[in-house]
Scaffold this active site. Structure first.
Site, short mmCIF file in Angstrom:
data_model
loop_
_atom_site.label_atom_id
_atom_site.label_comp_id
_atom_site.label_asym_id
_atom_site.label_seq_id
_atom_site.Cartn_x
_atom_site.Cartn_y
_atom_site.Cartn_z
N GLU A 38 -12.91 48.36 30.00
CA GLU A 38 -12.33 48.66 31.61
C GLU A 38 -14.31 48.73 32.82
OE1 GLU A 38 -13.31 50.82 29.18
OE2 GLU A 38 -14.16 52.89 29.74
N HIS A 94 -15.81 49.61 25.95
CA HIS A 94 -15.68 49.53 27.15
C HIS A 94 -15.24 48.90 27.90
CE1 HIS A 94 -16.72 54.18 27.40
NE2 HIS A 94 -18.15 54.02 26.67
N ARG A 131 -19.03 59.82 16.01
CA ARG A 131 -19.45 60.00 17.13
C ARG A 131 -21.23 59.87 17.29
NH1 ARG A 131 -19.62 66.00 19.73
NH2 ARG A 131 -20.01 64.85 21.20
N CYS A 160 -13.80 54.76 22.92
CA CYS A 160 -14.98 55.81 22.53
C CYS A 160 -14.77 56.82 23.24
CB CYS A 160 -16.10 55.39 24.77
SG CYS A 160 -17.85 55.59 23.37
N1 GLN Z 1 -20.90 59.92 22.27
C1 GLN Z 1 -19.45 60.10 23.19
C2 GLN Z 1 -18.77 61.17 22.18
O1 GLN Z 1 -19.33 61.71 21.13
C3 GLN Z 1 -18.41 58.74 24.23
C4 GLN Z 1 -19.65 58.13 24.60
C5 GLN Z 1 -18.47 57.11 25.71
O2 GLN Z 1 -17.54 57.68 25.36
N2 GLN Z 1 -19.05 56.55 26.42
O3 GLN Z 1 -17.70 61.77 22.68
#
Ligand code: GLN
Length: 203
Positions: free
Chosen positions: A175, A173, A106, A79
């Site tokens: 994890e 994710h 993003r 992420c």
């Molecule tokens: N939206 C976050 C970012 O731009 C990432 C979100 C996440 O790691 N769950 O960094």
């Protein structure tokens, strides 16, 4: 002997990654300062907020040491960590490592469905779907070289997991579930890489 995998522990869900890594047999270490990278076999850059991680990493003098580490050692970004590994971002500039040949967008899912869960088919683990948790997730908008292998896509084709040699990136994710397959996969990448290095040294 067990390999040691560091988890960047500036912000975000590093504790969960550590717990998963320990379950697949890795020694773990929380990374906050450049000296912490010493002796690591691999690194996870967790989810969180990439602008915050970038800001703290800059303050702690970590950007260049992290870039050097991830240039040659197995590194997995989940992420926000995937954003941090990317070579290009669709949006305005923020500190990133710029190592992996992907262009990342993003917060690619917009407001309404900025968080969701779905079952994915992940390359190598097709026998059972991988339950993936997306939280304000990024997307791989474009693969920038033939060296990047696509590991998972949403039903509409959008890319959510990829690998380039020793670099692994997932928009979701792993994890936050109890599915250990991707952590085991990364641990195997780290072991293979570290054993290869030893062989090369013994040459
Ligand atoms: N939206 C976050 C970012 O731009 C990432 C979100 C996440 O790691 N769950 O960094």
């Amino acid at each position: 002997m067990g390999k040691t995998i560091g988890v960047l522990a500036l912000q975000g869900d590093f504790i969960e990654h550590e717990a998963m890594l320990q379950q697949v047999g890795a020694n773990t270490k929380q990374i906050r300062l450049p000296a912490d990278l010493e002796g690591l076999d691999g690194l996870i850059i967790p989810g969180g907020e990439s602008t915050t991680i970038g800001k703290i990493a800059t303050e702690y003098g970590l950007i260049e040491p992290l870039r050097e580490f991830a240039a040659t050692k197995p590194t997995w970004g989940t992420c926000a960590g995937m954003i941090f590994l990317a070579k290009e971002l669709g949006q305005h500039a923020q500190p990133i490592l710029g190592l992996m040949d992907i262009r990342v967008n993003r917060n690619a899912f917009g407001r309404q469905i900025d968080s969701f869960e779905t079952d994915l088919s992940v390359r190598g683990f097709e026998e059972t779907p991988y339950h993936a948790v997306f939280i304000r997730a990024p997307l791989v908008e474009q693969v920038l070289s033939d060296d990047v292998a696509i590991l998972a896509q949403l039903d509409d084709g959008r890319i959510v997991a990829a690998q380039q040699d020793h670099l692994l990136a997932t928009a979701f994710h792993p994890e936050l579930t109890d599915d250990l397959r991707l952590h085991r996969y990364f641990y195997d990448m780290v072991s293979a890489h570290s054993n290869q290095e030893k062989n090369d040294e013994q040459g």
